[in-house]
Motif scaffolding. Structure first.
Motif, PDB file in Angstrom:
ATOM      1  N   THR A  41       0.841  -1.208   0.000  1.00  0.00           N
ATOM      2  CA  THR A  41       0.000   0.000   0.000  1.00  0.00           C
ATOM      3  C   THR A  41       0.875   1.256   0.000  1.00  0.00           C
ATOM      4  O   THR A  41       0.612   2.207  -0.745  1.00  0.00           O
ATOM      5  CB  THR A  41      -0.909  -0.007   1.251  1.00  0.00           C
ATOM      6  N   PHE A  51      -5.886   3.335  -6.592  1.00  0.00           N
ATOM      7  CA  PHE A  51      -6.275   2.095  -5.906  1.00  0.00           C
ATOM      8  C   PHE A  51      -7.348   1.301  -6.652  1.00  0.00           C
ATOM      9  O   PHE A  51      -7.654   0.175  -6.283  1.00  0.00           O
ATOM     10  CB  PHE A  51      -6.673   2.387  -4.455  1.00  0.00           C
ATOM     11  N   LEU A  57      -1.613  -2.738  -9.270  1.00  0.00           N
ATOM     12  CA  LEU A  57      -1.245  -3.064  -7.885  1.00  0.00           C
ATOM     13  C   LEU A  57      -0.621  -4.468  -7.810  1.00  0.00           C
ATOM     14  O   LEU A  57       0.327  -4.692  -7.064  1.00  0.00           O
ATOM     15  CB  LEU A  57      -2.464  -2.952  -6.963  1.00  0.00           C
ATOM     16  N   HIS A  93      -6.230   2.619   3.105  1.00  0.00           N
ATOM     17  CA  HIS A  93      -6.246   1.896   1.828  1.00  0.00           C
ATOM     18  C   HIS A  93      -5.849   0.434   1.908  1.00  0.00           C
ATOM     19  O   HIS A  93      -6.024  -0.311   0.947  1.00  0.00           O
ATOM     20  CB  HIS A  93      -5.333   2.603   0.818  1.00  0.00           C
ATOM     21  N   GLU A  96      -8.330  -2.446   1.115  1.00  0.00           N
ATOM     22  CA  GLU A  96      -8.635  -2.497  -0.325  1.00  0.00           C
ATOM     23  C   GLU A  96      -7.552  -3.294  -1.056  1.00  0.00           C
ATOM     24  O   GLU A  96      -7.854  -4.164  -1.872  1.00  0.00           O
ATOM     25  CB  GLU A  96      -8.548  -1.064  -0.857  1.00  0.00           C
ATOM     26  N   VAL A  97      -6.306  -2.970  -0.747  1.00  0.00           N
ATOM     27  CA  VAL A  97      -5.183  -3.651  -1.403  1.00  0.00           C
ATOM     28  C   VAL A  97      -5.200  -5.138  -1.032  1.00  0.00           C
ATOM     29  O   VAL A  97      -4.988  -6.009  -1.880  1.00  0.00           O
ATOM     30  CB  VAL A  97      -3.841  -2.985  -0.986  1.00  0.00           C
TER      31      VAL A  97
END
Ligand code: DC
Length: 219
Positions: A41, A51, A57, A93, A96-97
């Motif tokens: 992140t 994101f 990612l 975040h 989410e990652v």
């Protein structure tokens, strides 16, 4: 898997603190897998990656180098980021990652490799269920939401920083929800993990309980 201890549980249940002390006591390596998701992140923030761009990612997770030293400090491409991964921006975040399948695959493989070549105490959300289901000892640490929020609040206050109890509680509740309801490897107790509710226990009491179980199992 001998000499491998797996610990899961929700945010703020004391996993990392306990895992670190347990590793020290047993002379094992401590691997905080949440720190690895945080490192990805942080790298995304530094590289201005949106994101929503899941593929980017995943590529990022593949391309970065994440290592730990014997004190459990974490390094991103050789730089110590132990402090940098604990900011509010990373907090906001990281779930989410961690919900992206490809990112998890990259990190899980790294985690499994580390457990093959070291005596480890590994903590996270999917260690007892997905990463190391064959670990010699498996624990699920939990505590009430209010107690977990109180601990985080006191931790921040101890550093002389401003803290808002309600905000902290809401943020933990949000992460609990995201971590347990996500599609890939959600947080859940493995059937054969020993559950320890740490709400009314001191750190030493939790450690003693775990050591008793570990020593009992090995006899
Ligand atoms: O334990 P922590 O707060 O540092 O974890 C950060 C985030 O990473 C949290 O949202 C859950 C996620 N995580 C995960 O999905 N799987 C793990 N093995 C460890 C952490």
């Amino acid at each position: 898997m001998k000499n491998v201890i797996a610990i899961d549980g929700p945010s703020g249940a004391g996993k990392s603190t306990i895992a670190k002390l347990l590793a020290k006591r047993l002379n094992y390596l401590h691997l905080d897998t949440g720190a690895m998701y945080r490192a990805v992140t942080l790298a995304a923030i530094k590289n201005n990656i949106d994101f929503n761009q899941k593929n980017k990612l995943v590529e990022l997770a593949k391309s970065i180098d994440i290592t730990f030293d014997e004190n459990g400090e974490i390094f991103l491409n050789g730089k110590n980021v132990t402090g940098d991964i604990r900011t509010a921006e990373v907090n906001n975040h990281v779930s989410e990652v961690a919900s992206i399948k490809g990112v998890r695959e990259v990190l899980v493989e790294k985690q499994q490799q580390l457990a093959q070549s070291n005596m480890v105490v590994m903590d996270g959300r999917d260690i007892t269920t997905v990463v190391l289901p064959e670990a010699e000892h498996k624990f699920f640490l939990t505590a009430s939401l209010a107690e977990r929020a109180k601990r985080r609040y006191q931790e921040i206050k101890a550093k002389d920083k401003e803290a808002d109890f309600e905000k902290i509680k809401n943020s933990i509740a949000r992460r609990d929800k995201l971590d347990s309801e996500r599609k890939h490897s959600p947080l859940k107790k493995a059937e054969d993990a020993v559950i320890i509710d740490t709400t009314d226990l001191s750190i030493d009491q939790v450690l003693d309980k775990m050591i008793t179980i570990i020593e009992g199992d090995s006899r």
